[in-house]
Design a protein around this motif. Structure first.
Motif, PDB file in Angstrom:
ATOM      1  N   CYS A   1       0.843  -1.191   0.000  1.00 29.60           N
ATOM      2  CA  CYS A   1       0.000   0.000   0.000  1.00 29.60           C
ATOM      3  C   CYS A   1       0.883   1.247   0.000  1.00 29.60           C
ATOM      4  O   CYS A   1       2.083   1.178  -0.236  1.00 29.60           O
ATOM      5  N   GLY A   2       0.302   2.383   0.275  1.00 27.76           N
ATOM      6  CA  GLY A   2       1.042   3.632   0.195  1.00 27.76           C
ATOM      7  C   GLY A   2       2.120   3.782   1.245  1.00 27.76           C
ATOM      8  O   GLY A   2       2.051   3.198   2.333  1.00 27.76           O
ATOM      9  N   ASP A   3       3.130   4.578   0.899  1.00 24.99           N
ATOM     10  CA  ASP A   3       4.235   4.921   1.797  1.00 24.99           C
ATOM     11  C   ASP A   3       5.004   3.708   2.294  1.00 24.99           C
ATOM     12  O   ASP A   3       5.458   3.651   3.441  1.00 24.99           O
ATOM     13  N   GLY A   4       5.204   2.728   1.409  1.00 24.16           N
ATOM     14  CA  GLY A   4       6.084   1.615   1.717  1.00 24.16           C
ATOM     15  C   GLY A   4       7.531   1.990   1.464  1.00 24.16           C
ATOM     16  O   GLY A   4       7.873   3.149   1.207  1.00 24.16           O
ATOM     17  N   ALA A   5       8.398   1.005   1.484  1.00 25.52           N
ATOM     18  CA  ALA A   5       9.839   1.251   1.381  1.00 25.52           C
ATOM     19  C   ALA A   5      10.219   1.912   0.058  1.00 25.52           C
ATOM     20  O   ALA A   5      11.073   2.798   0.019  1.00 25.52           O
ATOM     21  N   PHE A   6       9.600   1.489  -1.044  1.00 26.10           N
ATOM     22  CA  PHE A   6       9.968   2.054  -2.339  1.00 26.10           C
ATOM     23  C   PHE A   6       9.432   3.467  -2.510  1.00 26.10           C
ATOM     24  O   PHE A   6      10.087   4.319  -3.113  1.00 26.10           O
ATOM     25  N   THR A   7       8.256   3.731  -1.965  1.00 26.99           N
ATOM     26  CA  THR A   7       7.733   5.093  -1.996  1.00 26.99           C
ATOM     27  C   THR A   7       8.683   6.037  -1.275  1.00 26.99           C
ATOM     28  O   THR A   7       9.028   7.113  -1.778  1.00 26.99           O
ATOM     29  N   LYS A   8       9.115   5.635  -0.095  1.00 31.04           N
ATOM     30  CA  LYS A   8      10.036   6.474   0.689  1.00 31.04           C
ATOM     31  C   LYS A   8      11.372   6.637  -0.024  1.00 31.04           C
ATOM     32  O   LYS A   8      11.984   7.717  -0.002  1.00 31.04           O
ATOM     33  N   ARG A   9      11.816   5.584  -0.681  1.00 29.12           N
ATOM     34  CA  ARG A   9      13.071   5.651  -1.432  1.00 29.12           C
ATOM     35  C   ARG A   9      12.958   6.661  -2.576  1.00 29.12           C
ATOM     36  O   ARG A   9      13.866   7.472  -2.808  1.00 29.12           O
TER      37      ARG A   9
ATOM     38  N   LEU B   1       5.320  11.287  -3.268  1.00 26.82           N
ATOM     39  CA  LEU B   1       4.707  10.622  -4.409  1.00 26.82           C
ATOM     40  C   LEU B   1       3.188  10.692  -4.290  1.00 26.82           C
ATOM     41  O   LEU B   1       2.636  10.615  -3.187  1.00 26.82           O
ATOM     42  N   THR B   2       2.529  10.822  -5.435  1.00 27.12           N
ATOM     43  CA  THR B   2       1.075  10.888  -5.488  1.00 27.12           C
ATOM     44  C   THR B   2       0.564   9.893  -6.523  1.00 27.12           C
ATOM     45  O   THR B   2       1.344   9.271  -7.250  1.00 27.12           O
ATOM     46  N   THR B   3      -0.737   9.751  -6.595  1.00 24.23           N
ATOM     47  CA  THR B   3      -1.328   8.801  -7.530  1.00 24.23           C
ATOM     48  C   THR B   3      -1.251   9.260  -8.978  1.00 24.23           C
ATOM     49  O   THR B   3      -1.422   8.452  -9.893  1.00 24.23           O
ATOM     50  N   SER B   4      -1.010  10.535  -9.205  1.00 19.41           N
ATOM     51  CA  SER B   4      -0.883  11.060 -10.565  1.00 19.41           C
ATOM     52  C   SER B   4      -0.337  12.476 -10.519  1.00 19.41           C
ATOM     53  O   SER B   4      -0.281  13.103  -9.453  1.00 19.41           O
ATOM     54  N   GLY B   5       0.055  12.988 -11.677  1.00 21.79           N
ATOM     55  CA  GLY B   5       0.415  14.401 -11.754  1.00 21.79           C
ATOM     56  C   GLY B   5      -0.791  15.272 -11.474  1.00 21.79           C
ATOM     57  O   GLY B   5      -0.674  16.363 -10.903  1.00 21.79           O
ATOM     58  N   THR B   6      -1.964  14.784 -11.860  1.00 15.95           N
ATOM     59  CA  THR B   6      -3.197  15.531 -11.606  1.00 15.95           C
ATOM     60  C   THR B   6      -3.442  15.699 -10.120  1.00 15.95           C
ATOM     61  O   THR B   6      -3.760  16.798  -9.645  1.00 15.95           O
ATOM     62  N   THR B   7      -3.291  14.617  -9.342  1.00 18.64           N
ATOM     63  CA  THR B   7      -3.544  14.744  -7.910  1.00 18.64           C
ATOM     64  C   THR B   7      -2.444  15.530  -7.206  1.00 18.64           C
ATOM     65  O   THR B   7      -2.693  16.133  -6.157  1.00 18.64           O
ATOM     66  N   ALA B   8      -1.241  15.555  -7.774  1.00 15.89           N
ATOM     67  CA  ALA B   8      -0.212  16.456  -7.234  1.00 15.89           C
ATOM     68  C   ALA B   8      -0.667  17.907  -7.399  1.00 15.89           C
ATOM     69  O   ALA B   8      -0.527  18.725  -6.476  1.00 15.89           O
ATOM     70  N   LEU B   9      -1.223  18.224  -8.568  1.00 20.65           N
ATOM     71  CA  LEU B   9      -1.771  19.566  -8.790  1.00 20.65           C
ATOM     72  C   LEU B   9      -2.965  19.826  -7.873  1.00 20.65           C
ATOM     73  O   LEU B   9      -3.119  20.933  -7.329  1.00 20.65           O
ATOM     74  N   ASP B  10      -3.815  18.796  -7.693  1.00 18.15           N
ATOM     75  CA  ASP B  10      -4.949  18.953  -6.775  1.00 18.15           C
ATOM     76  C   ASP B  10      -4.467  19.337  -5.380  1.00 18.15           C
ATOM     77  O   ASP B  10      -5.019  20.240  -4.741  1.00 18.15           O
ATOM     78  N   MET B  11      -3.441  18.642  -4.907  1.00 17.30           N
ATOM     79  CA  MET B  11      -2.919  18.935  -3.574  1.00 17.30           C
ATOM     80  C   MET B  11      -2.373  20.351  -3.490  1.00 17.30           C
ATOM     81  O   MET B  11      -2.632  21.080  -2.527  1.00 17.30           O
ATOM     82  N   ALA B  12      -1.608  20.744  -4.510  1.00  7.98           N
ATOM     83  CA  ALA B  12      -1.048  22.101  -4.512  1.00  7.98           C
ATOM     84  C   ALA B  12      -2.158  23.140  -4.479  1.00  7.98           C
ATOM     85  O   ALA B  12      -2.091  24.127  -3.718  1.00  7.98           O
TER      86      ALA B  12
ATOM     87  N   SER C   1       0.279   3.047  -4.728  1.00 12.93           N
ATOM     88  CA  SER C   1       0.720   1.744  -4.237  1.00 12.93           C
ATOM     89  C   SER C   1       2.239   1.667  -4.276  1.00 12.93           C
ATOM     90  O   SER C   1       2.882   2.224  -5.170  1.00 12.93           O
ATOM     91  N   ASP C   2       2.812   0.936  -3.315  1.00 16.64           N
ATOM     92  CA  ASP C   2       4.259   0.757  -3.322  1.00 16.64           C
ATOM     93  C   ASP C   2       4.713  -0.088  -4.512  1.00 16.64           C
ATOM     94  O   ASP C   2       5.884  -0.047  -4.898  1.00 16.64           O
ATOM     95  N   LEU C   3       3.794  -0.838  -5.120  1.00 16.18           N
ATOM     96  CA  LEU C   3       4.120  -1.561  -6.345  1.00 16.18           C
ATOM     97  C   LEU C   3       4.450  -0.585  -7.468  1.00 16.18           C
ATOM     98  O   LEU C   3       5.392  -0.791  -8.233  1.00 16.18           O
ATOM     99  N   ASN C   4       3.675   0.477  -7.550  1.00 19.29           N
ATOM    100  CA  ASN C   4       3.961   1.508  -8.556  1.00 19.29           C
ATOM    101  C   ASN C   4       5.288   2.188  -8.274  1.00 19.29           C
ATOM    102  O   ASN C   4       6.077   2.461  -9.184  1.00 19.29           O
ATOM    103  N   ALA C   5       5.528   2.477  -7.002  1.00 20.92           N
ATOM    104  CA  ALA C   5       6.786   3.127  -6.632  1.00 20.92           C
ATOM    105  C   ALA C   5       7.975   2.227  -6.939  1.00 20.92           C
ATOM    106  O   ALA C   5       9.044   2.705  -7.351  1.00 20.92           O
ATOM    107  N   ALA C   6       7.812   0.924  -6.734  1.00 21.87           N
ATOM    108  CA  ALA C   6       8.891  -0.021  -7.045  1.00 21.87           C
ATOM    109  C   ALA C   6       9.209   0.001  -8.533  1.00 21.87           C
ATOM    110  O   ALA C   6      10.382  -0.055  -8.942  1.00 21.87           O
ATOM    111  N   TYR C   7       8.177   0.082  -9.348  1.00 24.57           N
ATOM    112  CA  TYR C   7       8.365   0.167 -10.799  1.00 24.57           C
ATOM    113  C   TYR C   7       9.138   1.442 -11.155  1.00 24.57           C
ATOM    114  O   TYR C   7      10.074   1.417 -11.962  1.00 24.57           O
ATOM    115  N   LEU C   8       8.759   2.550 -10.524  1.00 23.60           N
ATOM    116  CA  LEU C   8       9.440   3.820 -10.781  1.00 23.60           C
ATOM    117  C   LEU C   8      10.883   3.793 -10.305  1.00 23.60           C
ATOM    118  O   LEU C   8      11.775   4.345 -10.973  1.00 23.60           O
ATOM    119  N   TRP C   9      11.141   3.150  -9.167  1.00 22.87           N
ATOM    120  CA  TRP C   9      12.482   3.177  -8.589  1.00 22.87           C
ATOM    121  C   TRP C   9      13.520   2.624  -9.557  1.00 22.87           C
ATOM    122  O   TRP C   9      14.645   3.149  -9.647  1.00 22.87           O
TER     123      TRP C   9
END
Length: 378
Positions: free
Chosen positions: A27-35, A51-62, A235-243
Motif C-alpha cells: 500500500c502507500g508509503d512503503g519502502a519504495f515510496t520512501k526511497r 509521491l502521489t497517484t498522478s500528476g493531476t492529484t499532485a496539482l490537486d494537492m497544490a 501503491s508501493d508496487l507503482n513506486a517499485a516500478y518507478l524506482w
C-alpha cells in the motif's frame, strides 16, 4: 512501425515489485515510496517530496494547499492539459487564461501583470516540453502581488532553469510519472513542497485527513482525523516500478537527449529553407527531451504530414486544444487580453516520436520522411 510513445522500461521493474510483495507492504508509503521521495529530494534539492497517484492529484494537492476562497482567481496558460485547470476548479478558483509565447509555447511572462486583479491568488507556470517558463520574471511578479507560484512540471523531471530543477522554484512543483513521461510508474506523480510550513498540512491532506504520517514517525501516540483529506498515496508496487527508472535516470535522460539532438540537427536544414519551425530552448534552460515537435504552415499541412508519416509507419500526433475554447474553459474561466498565439500556434504544432527506446538512427529516419513530404533534397 516507429511508435510515438513506448513506456520506459529498464529491466529491474518486476524484480523490485516482487521485492515489495515479499516485504508484505504494497500500500502507500512503503519502502519504495520512501526511497523515491528521498531520491527526488536529494537529486533536485527540494525540502519535501511526496509521491502521489498522478500528476493531476499532485496539482490537486497544490491547489488545495493554497486555500482559495470563493471568487479567487488563478492565472495560467490555455495551452496545457486539462489537469492544470481542473485542479484549481476543484479548489474553487476562477481561471484566468493568458496567451503563450510562440517560441516555447509557455505562458508569456510579460502578460501576467495585466491579468492580475485584486482577486488573483496564484500563478501557474506550466513548463511545456520540459523547457522552463521565465521563472525569474514570474516569481518577481508573484512577489510584488503576494501570489503563490505553482509549477506544473509534469513534463519536466530532470529539466533546469539557470541551474535550478524545475518544480523547485515556485511554492509547489508537480511532476507526472504517467506512461507517456520520461520516467513512469504507469499512473503516478509527485508533489514538491518548497516551503516547510506546508509539510504537515500536505501529509494530512494526502493521508485521508489523518495525522498517520506523524504517527508512523513516532511523533504522536495515536493518529486521528485532523482535517479534510483524500487518498493521494500510490501503491508501493507503482513506486517499485518507478524506482528502477530513477536508478537509471541519467542514462534515460542521455538517451532521450541524443535522439532529440539527432532530430534537431537532421531537420535544421528544413527550417533554414523555411518549411518548418523547430523547438526553441532559451539561454539558461536545460531541457529533458520530453518531446520533439515541429511547426507546419497550418492545420491542413499538419494533417497531410500526419497521414504521410502514418503511411511510412511512423506515428505522429498533434497536441492540446486550447482550454479557453473548450466547454469547461468557457464555464470556469476567461481569457485575459488577446489570443494572439495560443490558438494559431496550437493548430500547427506536430509531435514526432520520442521515447527512451527511440534511437538517434530512428530520429534520422523520421526526419528523412519529413523531408520527403516537403520534397526537400538538401
Amino acid at each position: 512501425m516507429i511508435f510515438f510513445n513506448v513506456p520506459p522500461y529498464v529491466g529491474k521493474e518486476f524484480d523490485y515489485m516482487r521485492e515489495a510483495v515479499d516485504q508484505r507492504k504494497i500500500c502507500g508509503d512503503g519502502a519504495f515510496t520512501k526511497r523515491c521521495n528521498r531520491w527526488l529530494e536529494d537529486r533536485f534539492g527540494t525540502q519535501k517530496a511526496l509521491l502521489t497517484t498522478s500528476g493531476t492529484t499532485a496539482l490537486d494537492m497544490a491547489a488545495l494547499l493554497c486555500e482559495f476562497t470563493p471568487g479567487d482567481e488563478v492565472i495560467l496558460p490555455s495551452y496545457t492539459f486539462s489537469s492544470t485547470a481542473t485542479a484549481f476548479v476543484l479548489a474553487g478558483a476562477k481561471l484566468v487564461f493568458v496567451d503563450i509565447r510562440p517560441d516555447t509555447m509557455n505562458i508569456d511572462e510579460r502578460l501576467i501583470e495585466q491579468a492580475v486583479t485584486n482577486r488573483t491568488r496564484a500563478i501557474v507556470a506550466m513548463h511545456y516540453a520540459g523547457v522552463a517558463c521565465e521563472m525569474n520574471s514570474i516569481c518577481e511578479t508573484a512577489k510584488r502581488h503576494g501570489l503563490a507560484v505553482i509549477e506544473d512540471a509534469a513534463q519536466s523531471v530532470m529539466s533546469t532553469y539557470h541551474g535550478k530543477a524545475l518544480g523547485t522554484i515556485g511554492d509547489f512543483g508537480c511532476y507526472s510519472f504517467h506512461e507517456t513521461k520520461n520516467y513512469s510508474m504507469g499512473e503516478g506523480g509527485a508533489l514538491l513542497i518548497n516551503d516547510p510550513r506546508f509539510n504537515e498540512k500536505a501529509e494530512i491532506l494526502r493521508e485521508k485527513g489523518t495525522n498517520r504520517s506523524q504517527f508512523y514517525r513516532g511523533e504522536v501516540d495515536k493518529y486521528t482525523w485532523i482535517d479534510f483529506g483524500d487518498s493521494y498515496l500510490p501503491s508501493d508496487l507503482n513506486a517499485a516500478y518507478l524506482w528502477a527508472q530513477l536508478e537509471k535516470a541519467d542514462e534515460i535522460n542521455s538517451s532521450r537527449l541524443a535522439a532529440w539532438d539527432a532530430y534537431y540537427n537532421s531537420l535544421l536544414p528544413l527550417q533554414e529553407a523555411g518549411f518548418i519551425e523547430l523547438p526553441v530552448v532559451p539561454d539558461g534552460c536545460m531541457h529533458n527531451a520530453h518531446m520533439f515537435f515541429i511547426k507546419t504552415k497550418d492545420t491542413d499541412e499538419r494533417s497531410r504530414l500526419i497521414a504521410f508519416l502514418r503511411a511510412r509507419e511512423i506515428q505522429s500526433v498533434f497536441h492540446y486544444v486550447p482550454l479557453h475554447s473548450a466547454p469547461a474553459g468557457l464555464k470556469y474561466g476567461r481569457f485575459s487580453g488577446k489570443d494572439v498565439y495560443t490558438t494559431k500556434e496550437s493548430e500547427r504544432l506536430l509531435r514526432l516520436p520520442m521515447h527512451y527506446k527511440l534511437t538517434a538512427d530512428d530520429a534520422v529516419t523520421v526526419s528523412a520522411a519529413v523531408k520527403d513530404f516537403y520534397g526537400f533534397k538538401g
